[in-house]
Design a protein around this motif. Structure first.
Motif, PDB file in Angstrom:
ATOM      1  N   MET A   1      -3.974  -5.478  10.256  1.00 57.65           N
ATOM      2  CA  MET A   1      -3.564  -4.729   9.061  1.00 57.65           C
ATOM      3  C   MET A   1      -2.062  -4.501   9.083  1.00 57.65           C
ATOM      4  N   PRO A   2      -1.440  -4.347   7.892  1.00 59.34           N
ATOM      5  CA  PRO A   2      -0.027  -3.980   7.871  1.00 59.34           C
ATOM      6  C   PRO A   2       0.205  -2.725   8.715  1.00 59.34           C
ATOM      7  N   SER A   3       1.281  -2.734   9.482  1.00 54.57           N
ATOM      8  CA  SER A   3       1.529  -1.642  10.420  1.00 54.57           C
ATOM      9  C   SER A   3       1.563  -0.274   9.752  1.00 54.57           C
ATOM     10  N   ASP A   4       2.157  -0.206   8.557  1.00 56.01           N
ATOM     11  CA  ASP A   4       2.272   1.108   7.913  1.00 56.01           C
ATOM     12  C   ASP A   4       0.982   1.533   7.221  1.00 56.01           C
ATOM     13  N   LYS A   5      -0.040   0.674   7.273  1.00 57.61           N
ATOM     14  CA  LYS A   5      -1.359   1.063   6.767  1.00 57.61           C
ATOM     15  C   LYS A   5      -2.237   1.580   7.901  1.00 57.61           C
ATOM     16  N   SER A   6      -1.844   1.255   9.137  1.00 60.15           N
ATOM     17  CA  SER A   6      -2.598   1.673  10.310  1.00 60.15           C
ATOM     18  C   SER A   6      -2.062   3.016  10.803  1.00 60.15           C
ATOM     19  N   LEU A   7      -2.098   4.002   9.934  1.00 63.01           N
ATOM     20  CA  LEU A   7      -1.489   5.288  10.256  1.00 63.01           C
ATOM     21  C   LEU A   7      -2.455   6.199  10.991  1.00 63.01           C
ATOM     22  N   LEU A   8      -1.884   7.053  11.846  1.00 59.62           N
ATOM     23  CA  LEU A   8      -2.676   8.044  12.545  1.00 59.62           C
ATOM     24  C   LEU A   8      -2.969   9.208  11.604  1.00 59.62           C
ATOM     25  N   PRO A   9      -3.973  10.048  11.917  1.00 60.98           N
ATOM     26  CA  PRO A   9      -4.370  11.133  11.007  1.00 60.98           C
ATOM     27  C   PRO A   9      -3.220  12.071  10.663  1.00 60.98           C
ATOM     28  N   PRO A  10      -3.145  12.546   9.411  1.00 56.98           N
ATOM     29  CA  PRO A  10      -2.035  13.411   9.004  1.00 56.98           C
ATOM     30  C   PRO A  10      -1.996  14.752   9.721  1.00 56.98           C
ATOM     31  N   TRP A  11      -3.147  15.197  10.257  1.00 61.42           N
ATOM     32  CA  TRP A  11      -3.168  16.484  10.951  1.00 61.42           C
ATOM     33  C   TRP A  11      -2.540  16.413  12.338  1.00 61.42           C
ATOM     34  N   MET A  12      -2.353  15.212  12.865  1.00 59.03           N
ATOM     35  CA  MET A  12      -1.858  15.044  14.233  1.00 59.03           C
ATOM     36  C   MET A  12      -0.373  15.390  14.312  1.00 59.03           C
ATOM     37  N   PRO A  13       0.042  16.190  15.301  1.00 65.65           N
ATOM     38  CA  PRO A  13       1.468  16.533  15.451  1.00 65.65           C
ATOM     39  C   PRO A  13       2.332  15.287  15.601  1.00 65.65           C
TER      40      PRO A  13
ATOM     41  N   TRP B   1       0.828  -1.208   0.000  1.00 59.29           N
ATOM     42  CA  TRP B   1       0.000   0.000   0.000  1.00 59.29           C
ATOM     43  C   TRP B   1       0.864   1.260   0.000  1.00 59.29           C
ATOM     44  N   ARG B   2       2.125   1.124   0.457  1.00 59.02           N
ATOM     45  CA  ARG B   2       2.967   2.303   0.621  1.00 59.02           C
ATOM     46  C   ARG B   2       4.096   2.419  -0.399  1.00 59.02           C
ATOM     47  N   LEU B   3       4.354   1.380  -1.144  1.00 53.21           N
ATOM     48  CA  LEU B   3       5.540   1.411  -2.006  1.00 53.21           C
ATOM     49  C   LEU B   3       5.235   1.674  -3.475  1.00 53.21           C
ATOM     50  N   ALA B   4       3.961   1.748  -3.840  1.00 56.94           N
ATOM     51  CA  ALA B   4       3.606   1.871  -5.256  1.00 56.94           C
ATOM     52  C   ALA B   4       3.987   3.227  -5.824  1.00 56.94           C
ATOM     53  N   PHE B   5       4.408   3.235  -7.086  1.00 51.74           N
ATOM     54  CA  PHE B   5       4.628   4.494  -7.795  1.00 51.74           C
ATOM     55  C   PHE B   5       3.282   5.163  -8.061  1.00 51.74           C
ATOM     56  N   GLU B   6       3.282   6.494  -8.143  1.00 53.10           N
ATOM     57  CA  GLU B   6       2.011   7.217  -8.157  1.00 53.10           C
ATOM     58  C   GLU B   6       1.178   6.984  -9.415  1.00 53.10           C
TER      59      GLU B   6
ATOM     60  N   SER C   1      14.064   6.745   4.407  1.00 57.84           N
ATOM     61  CA  SER C   1      12.699   7.256   4.435  1.00 57.84           C
ATOM     62  C   SER C   1      11.733   6.241   5.031  1.00 57.84           C
ATOM     63  N   LEU C   2      10.883   6.716   5.932  1.00 55.72           N
ATOM     64  CA  LEU C   2       9.874   5.855   6.557  1.00 55.72           C
ATOM     65  C   LEU C   2       8.479   6.353   6.202  1.00 55.72           C
ATOM     66  N   PRO C   3       7.584   5.453   5.783  1.00 55.35           N
ATOM     67  CA  PRO C   3       7.767   3.998   5.781  1.00 55.35           C
ATOM     68  C   PRO C   3       8.322   3.442   4.483  1.00 55.35           C
ATOM     69  N   THR C   4       8.618   4.275   3.476  1.00 51.85           N
ATOM     70  CA  THR C   4       9.046   3.703   2.200  1.00 51.85           C
ATOM     71  C   THR C   4      10.144   4.531   1.556  1.00 51.85           C
ATOM     72  N   LEU C   5      11.098   3.838   0.948  1.00 48.37           N
ATOM     73  CA  LEU C   5      12.146   4.482   0.174  1.00 48.37           C
ATOM     74  C   LEU C   5      11.931   4.273  -1.317  1.00 48.37           C
ATOM     75  N   VAL C   6      11.162   3.258  -1.689  1.00 47.09           N
ATOM     76  CA  VAL C   6      11.011   2.861  -3.089  1.00 47.09           C
ATOM     77  C   VAL C   6      10.584   4.033  -3.972  1.00 47.09           C
ATOM     78  N   ASN C   7       9.595   4.802  -3.530  1.00 49.73           N
ATOM     79  CA  ASN C   7       9.066   5.875  -4.376  1.00 49.73           C
ATOM     80  C   ASN C   7       9.484   7.260  -3.903  1.00 49.73           C
ATOM     81  N   LEU C   8      10.568   7.347  -3.135  1.00 55.60           N
ATOM     82  CA  LEU C   8      11.033   8.651  -2.664  1.00 55.60           C
ATOM     83  C   LEU C   8      11.567   9.509  -3.810  1.00 55.60           C
ATOM     84  N   ALA C   9      12.473   8.958  -4.608  1.00 58.32           N
ATOM     85  CA  ALA C   9      13.065   9.739  -5.701  1.00 58.32           C
ATOM     86  C   ALA C   9      12.014  10.136  -6.732  1.00 58.32           C
ATOM     87  N   GLU C  10      10.977   9.330  -6.879  1.00 58.29           N
ATOM     88  CA  GLU C  10       9.881   9.694  -7.772  1.00 58.29           C
ATOM     89  C   GLU C  10       9.307  11.045  -7.364  1.00 58.29           C
ATOM     90  N   GLN C  11       9.194  11.285  -6.066  1.00 57.26           N
ATOM     91  CA  GLN C  11       8.693  12.563  -5.566  1.00 57.26           C
ATOM     92  C   GLN C  11       9.776  13.639  -5.646  1.00 57.26           C
TER      93      GLN C  11
END
Length: 438
Positions: free
Chosen positions: A218-230, A61-66, A357-367
């Motif tokens: 669920m996969p741990s990196d899919k069980s993420l907390l809301p993005p607005w949270m500090p 869920w986290r490593l796919a190219f956009e 990069s956490l949780p993924t490095l695969v698609n970092l350079a793409e960004q």
């Protein structure tokens, strides 16, 4: 502007795809006869750290190219062969393979007085480029600690480990795996199976929190907390959930961590704690002396040992660049947005995917390539050097400030926070006035 891209792993070929789409001229060189870099098992260029049983710790869920989704029937945590196939399909889908010059390494990059770069290839050719993009990865130059004494058994770094039988047959042997990172716990879990190693020890300087791959089904990196949270609140809540889920590391016979969960680069495993709890893996403190066929540890214990596997990380290296052009100190190279140095003469030298990069490095350079492409076509301008230096300092405090001090943490970034900030910087740079594209 002409650009040289070094390496055709996921950082190199996603950068090439971005430049191709923008109509920006480039050459991309790959030392091997294939793409994929670290994820190409048995890569003949010697730069792959894949072992046969390796599954990526990032969920699908986290490593796919956009713009190139992973197959829907993939398991949550794909095997390295699936990753390699995915990369190759991406390269072919976007017409990149014919643009890559294979079996061609880069031996030297030297900046000319006019700011351009003379790039010397392994073929003996030298070509001149306006910009150099380094995408050769940072998991290929093993870091091997030195201990007093000598060892008469066999020693390898995890980089060369492939199977329990290659390059060393470890059946019936006593093995020490040094380290408690992801490769260490993977390899230790595999070797500790009773038909393989006679005894399996893990030796580490300090304790770590070993995270499960799944939380609440669920996969741990899919069980993420809301993005607005500090960030501090996310870490506090996540630490509470981790402790509640897995308990204390000492309960598994492991050393007590001297930090809270998520104050270190996560070690993730669905098997390691079970192996420890089952008695198949025994923890030891750091090695203090090598004694022929024996190994002495910091607690004074001495064990007969046949094999040592060093899962002790990697050194950041750029053998084709001078120290003046890439001044790495203590595994650290200060980069604006993890991409480019503040010194104006080096604004034509970019580094792609050079982060943990956490949780993924695969698609970092793409960004990251979005910022590079905009700089190359003149629609984005870098800040003034002093502002870049201030930003480097503040960004490192943001991404690394909650980790304990270690060379392991010099490249840490939170992927989601980083990408949001990268897009914000792209917008800000478009308002600074366009630089003139050559």
């Amino acid at each position: 502007m002409t650009t040289c891209i070094i390496g055709a792993g996921c950082s190199g070929f996603t950068t090439a795809k971005r430049l191709k789409e923008r109509g920006l001229p480039f050459d991309i060189y790959e030392k091997s006869d294939r793409i994929g870099g670290n994820w190409a098992y048995q890569n003949p260029n010697g730069m792959s750290a894949c072992y046969q049983s390796l599954h990526i710790d990032t969920s699908k869920w986290r490593l796919a190219f956009e713009d190139f989704p992973v197959p829907g029937d993939w398991p949550d945590f794909p095997h390295h062969s699936l990753m390699d196939g995915y990369f190759n399909k991406y390269v072919d889908h976007f017409g990149l393979r014919e643009l890559i010059r294979f079996n061609t390494g880069v031996d030297k990059c030297a900046q000319r007085p006019d700011g351009r770069w003379d790039v010397t290839l392994s073929t003996g050719e030298t070509k001149t480029y306006d910009t150099v993009v380094v995408a050769n990865g940072h998991h290929w130059s093993p870091n091997i600690p030195e201990f007093p004494g000598t060892f008469d058994g066999e020693q390898i770094h995890a980089h060369t480990y492939r199977t329990p039988f290659d390059p060393i047959d470890m059946r019936g042997k006593t093995v020490v795996v040094v380290g408690l990172g992801n490769s260490a716990v993977d390899i230790a879990s595999e070797l500790s199976q009773r038909p393989i190693a006679k005894r399996l020890f893990v030796s580490a300087r300090r304790g770590v929190w070993v995270m499960p791959k799944y939380f609440n089904g669920m996969p741990s990196d899919k069980s993420l907390l809301p993005p607005w949270m500090p960030g501090w609140m996310k870490r506090k809540l996540a630490a509470w959930a981790i402790k509640r889920s897995i308990g204390a590391m000492e309960d598994y016979g492991l050393p007590k961590p001297d930090h809270r969960p998520l104050e270190a680069h996560p070690t993730v495993s669905g098997e390691f704690l079970i192996r420890c709890g089952s008695g198949d893996i025994k923890a030891k403190p750091i090695i203090t002396e090598l004694m022929g066929k024996q190994v002495k540890f910091a607690d004074g214990s001495i064990e007969d040992v046949d094999v040592i596997v060093y899962a002790t990380g990697y050194r950041m290296r750029f053998p084709f660049l001078s120290d003046a052009d890439a001044p790495v100190r203590d595994n650290h190279l200060p980069l604006f947005k993890r991409l480019v140095q503040a010194e104006p003469r080096l604004h034509s030298l970019w580094f792609m995917g050079l982060a943990q990069s956490l949780p993924t490095l695969v698609n970092l350079a793409e960004q990251q390539s979005k910022l590079l492409a905009a700089w190359l076509d003149g629609s984005y301008a870098l800040p003034a050097p002093d502002e870049m230096r201030r930003t480097i300092t503040s960004d490192e405090a943001l991404h690394r400030g909650h980790y304990y001090a270690s060379s392991r943490h010099t490249m840490q970034v939170d992927f989601d926070v980083y990408v949001r900030d990268l897009l914000k910087e792209l917008k800000a740079g478009q308002g600074r006035g366009h630089k003139k594209a050559a």
